[in-house]
Design a protein around this motif. Sequence first.
Motif, PDB file in Angstrom:
ATOM      1  N   GLY A   1       0.812  -1.215   0.000  1.00 51.16           N
ATOM      2  CA  GLY A   1       0.000   0.000   0.000  1.00 51.16           C
ATOM      3  C   GLY A   1       0.847   1.268   0.000  1.00 51.16           C
ATOM      4  N   GLN A   2       1.865   1.308   0.839  1.00 48.62           N
ATOM      5  CA  GLN A   2       2.716   2.497   0.907  1.00 48.62           C
ATOM      6  C   GLN A   2       3.549   2.664  -0.360  1.00 48.62           C
ATOM      7  OE1 GLN A   2       2.259   4.734   2.968  1.00 48.62           O
ATOM      8  NE2 GLN A   2       1.975   4.022   5.062  1.00 48.62           N
ATOM      9  N   GLU A   3       3.932   1.574  -0.981  1.00 53.00           N
ATOM     10  CA  GLU A   3       4.684   1.678  -2.239  1.00 53.00           C
ATOM     11  C   GLU A   3       3.837   2.331  -3.332  1.00 53.00           C
ATOM     12  OE1 GLU A   3       7.671   1.239  -3.550  1.00 53.00           O
ATOM     13  OE2 GLU A   3       8.515   0.912  -1.563  1.00 53.00           O
ATOM     14  N   LYS A   4       2.528   2.123  -3.282  1.00 52.75           N
ATOM     15  CA  LYS A   4       1.644   2.745  -4.266  1.00 52.75           C
ATOM     16  C   LYS A   4       1.418   4.222  -3.961  1.00 52.75           C
ATOM     17  CE  LYS A   4      -0.795  -1.557  -5.353  1.00 52.75           C
ATOM     18  NZ  LYS A   4      -2.086  -2.293  -5.287  1.00 52.75           N
ATOM     19  N   VAL A   5       1.533   4.593  -2.694  1.00 51.08           N
ATOM     20  CA  VAL A   5       1.325   5.988  -2.299  1.00 51.08           C
ATOM     21  C   VAL A   5       2.604   6.804  -2.480  1.00 51.08           C
ATOM     22  CG1 VAL A   5       0.818   7.491  -0.318  1.00 51.08           C
ATOM     23  CG2 VAL A   5      -0.533   5.420  -0.696  1.00 51.08           C
ATOM     24  N   ARG A   6       3.745   6.165  -2.318  1.00 52.38           N
ATOM     25  CA  ARG A   6       5.029   6.879  -2.345  1.00 52.38           C
ATOM     26  C   ARG A   6       5.207   7.766  -3.580  1.00 52.38           C
ATOM     27  NH1 ARG A   6       9.798   5.585  -4.563  1.00 52.38           N
ATOM     28  NH2 ARG A   6       9.123   3.455  -5.012  1.00 52.38           N
ATOM     29  N   PRO A   7       4.905   7.300  -4.814  1.00 50.09           N
ATOM     30  CA  PRO A   7       5.088   8.190  -5.980  1.00 50.09           C
ATOM     31  C   PRO A   7       4.215   9.439  -5.919  1.00 50.09           C
ATOM     32  CG  PRO A   7       4.855   5.900  -6.675  1.00 50.09           C
ATOM     33  CD  PRO A   7       4.492   5.945  -5.231  1.00 50.09           C
ATOM     34  N   HIS A   8       3.010   9.315  -5.357  1.00 49.45           N
ATOM     35  CA  HIS A   8       2.126  10.481  -5.226  1.00 49.45           C
ATOM     36  C   HIS A   8       2.727  11.506  -4.265  1.00 49.45           C
ATOM     37  CE1 HIS A   8      -0.633   8.270  -7.594  1.00 49.45           C
ATOM     38  NE2 HIS A   8      -1.158   7.540  -6.628  1.00 49.45           N
ATOM     39  N   LEU A   9       3.262  11.026  -3.144  1.00 48.30           N
ATOM     40  CA  LEU A   9       3.884  11.928  -2.179  1.00 48.30           C
ATOM     41  C   LEU A   9       5.096  12.629  -2.795  1.00 48.30           C
ATOM     42  CD1 LEU A   9       4.371  13.083   0.675  1.00 48.30           C
ATOM     43  CD2 LEU A   9       5.643  10.984   1.194  1.00 48.30           C
ATOM     44  N   GLU A  10       5.940  11.871  -3.465  1.00 45.96           N
ATOM     45  CA  GLU A  10       7.135  12.456  -4.072  1.00 45.96           C
ATOM     46  C   GLU A  10       6.765  13.480  -5.151  1.00 45.96           C
ATOM     47  OE1 GLU A  10      10.317   8.787  -3.466  1.00 45.96           O
ATOM     48  OE2 GLU A  10       9.167   8.928  -5.332  1.00 45.96           O
ATOM     49  N   LYS A  11       5.741  13.166  -5.933  1.00 44.02           N
ATOM     50  CA  LYS A  11       5.301  14.096  -6.976  1.00 44.02           C
ATOM     51  C   LYS A  11       4.746  15.375  -6.364  1.00 44.02           C
ATOM     52  CE  LYS A  11       4.166  15.534 -11.084  1.00 44.02           C
ATOM     53  NZ  LYS A  11       5.204  16.007 -12.038  1.00 44.02           N
ATOM     54  N   LEU A  12       3.941  15.231  -5.303  1.00 40.10           N
ATOM     55  CA  LEU A  12       3.355  16.407  -4.648  1.00 40.10           C
ATOM     56  C   LEU A  12       4.455  17.331  -4.122  1.00 40.10           C
ATOM     57  CD1 LEU A  12       0.828  17.882  -3.505  1.00 40.10           C
ATOM     58  CD2 LEU A  12       1.136  16.519  -1.430  1.00 40.10           C
TER      59      LEU A  12
ATOM     60  N   LEU B   1      -2.321  24.102 -11.146  1.00 40.02           N
ATOM     61  CA  LEU B   1      -1.390  23.427 -10.233  1.00 40.02           C
ATOM     62  C   LEU B   1      -2.100  22.965  -8.970  1.00 40.02           C
ATOM     63  CD1 LEU B   1       1.444  22.587  -9.367  1.00 40.02           C
ATOM     64  CD2 LEU B   1       1.802  24.916  -8.516  1.00 40.02           C
ATOM     65  N   GLU B   2      -2.976  23.798  -8.454  1.00 42.11           N
ATOM     66  CA  GLU B   2      -3.727  23.415  -7.257  1.00 42.11           C
ATOM     67  C   GLU B   2      -4.594  22.184  -7.526  1.00 42.11           C
ATOM     68  OE1 GLU B   2      -5.932  25.924  -3.919  1.00 42.11           O
ATOM     69  OE2 GLU B   2      -7.074  25.887  -5.804  1.00 42.11           O
ATOM     70  N   ALA B   3      -5.203  22.123  -8.698  1.00 42.32           N
ATOM     71  CA  ALA B   3      -6.005  20.951  -9.052  1.00 42.32           C
ATOM     72  C   ALA B   3      -5.135  19.693  -9.107  1.00 42.32           C
ATOM     73  CB  ALA B   3      -6.699  21.182 -10.398  1.00 42.32           C
TER      74      ALA B   3
ATOM     75  N   SER C   1       7.509  17.473  -5.101  1.00 42.49           N
ATOM     76  CA  SER C   1       8.343  17.985  -6.204  1.00 42.49           C
ATOM     77  C   SER C   1       7.722  19.190  -6.888  1.00 42.49           C
ATOM     78  CB  SER C   1       8.592  16.879  -7.236  1.00 42.49           C
ATOM     79  OG  SER C   1       7.423  16.614  -8.008  1.00 42.49           O
ATOM     80  N   LEU C   2       6.422  19.422  -6.658  1.00 42.97           N
ATOM     81  CA  LEU C   2       5.740  20.571  -7.253  1.00 42.97           C
ATOM     82  C   LEU C   2       5.966  21.855  -6.463  1.00 42.97           C
ATOM     83  CD1 LEU C   2       2.311  18.929  -8.203  1.00 42.97           C
ATOM     84  CD2 LEU C   2       4.178  19.538  -9.753  1.00 42.97           C
ATOM     85  N   ASN C   3       6.609  21.763  -5.303  1.00 39.08           N
ATOM     86  CA  ASN C   3       6.824  22.964  -4.482  1.00 39.08           C
ATOM     87  C   ASN C   3       7.606  24.066  -5.203  1.00 39.08           C
ATOM     88  OD1 ASN C   3       5.345  22.085  -2.303  1.00 39.08           O
ATOM     89  ND2 ASN C   3       7.108  21.267  -1.196  1.00 39.08           N
TER      90      ASN C   3
END
Length: 244
Positions: free
Chosen positions: A50-61, A111-113, A63-65
Amino acid sequence: MKNQNGFAAILILALLPILLSGLFLVAALMGFLQLDLAMKHTCRSEGMQGQEKVRPHLEKLLSLNPKSIKLKTQWLAAQAKLAAAVASGNPAAIAAAEQRLLQVQSWRQALEAQQKQLIQQSNLQLQRSHNSTRAQLYRTSRENQTRLNFLTIKTQIENESLPRLAVRPDFPDTAPTYSPEQSFELRQALAQRWQYRIALRPPLSSFLKADFGFEKACAVTLTKGPVQWKTQITKGRYSLKSVW
């Protein structure tokens, strides 16, 4: 000599039930350990997936900073340019400045979307994994009951709160930057708790009276590595609630 042999035979017969009970108890404990190991393996493997599937979303979020900061700077600059144009009274300059401000604002809204979509996808995946792990734990418990020849074990999976992506906006604004919350690893964890209620079956229960219970827990979270985020198994949290 005969008296000694007879006494030895009587002593062996007297101790035989205790010896047999000890053997049965060891067999029962081995069966329980197999069940407990299977439950922990299920919890950890499901949590890691489960966390492996979430990890790319967290990293992408996260990285948008930089993009968020860049657009905020452009938006402030566009506001200043519009104010200067209004002060000059030049209609063409005002129209151009307004157009630029609208353009930058549309980029920020897009970007917010994207940010909200990443957070929503993460939360849905965490909830799916949480519910899937509970179902797999019940299945593991049922499948391993057949190995417990001398034990009766009732397993209860506790109702843990649904997890969510543990991030927060750094400021209330359109397309803000995001940071991990305080105690991120604890808040991010896919955690499960379960309780065992154990009783001995015959013939073991004829010699040993035992009826007891205890609680187990496991959790899998994300932690910041040298290069990227990675999954980490933790002990999980035990409640202070007594076993039922």
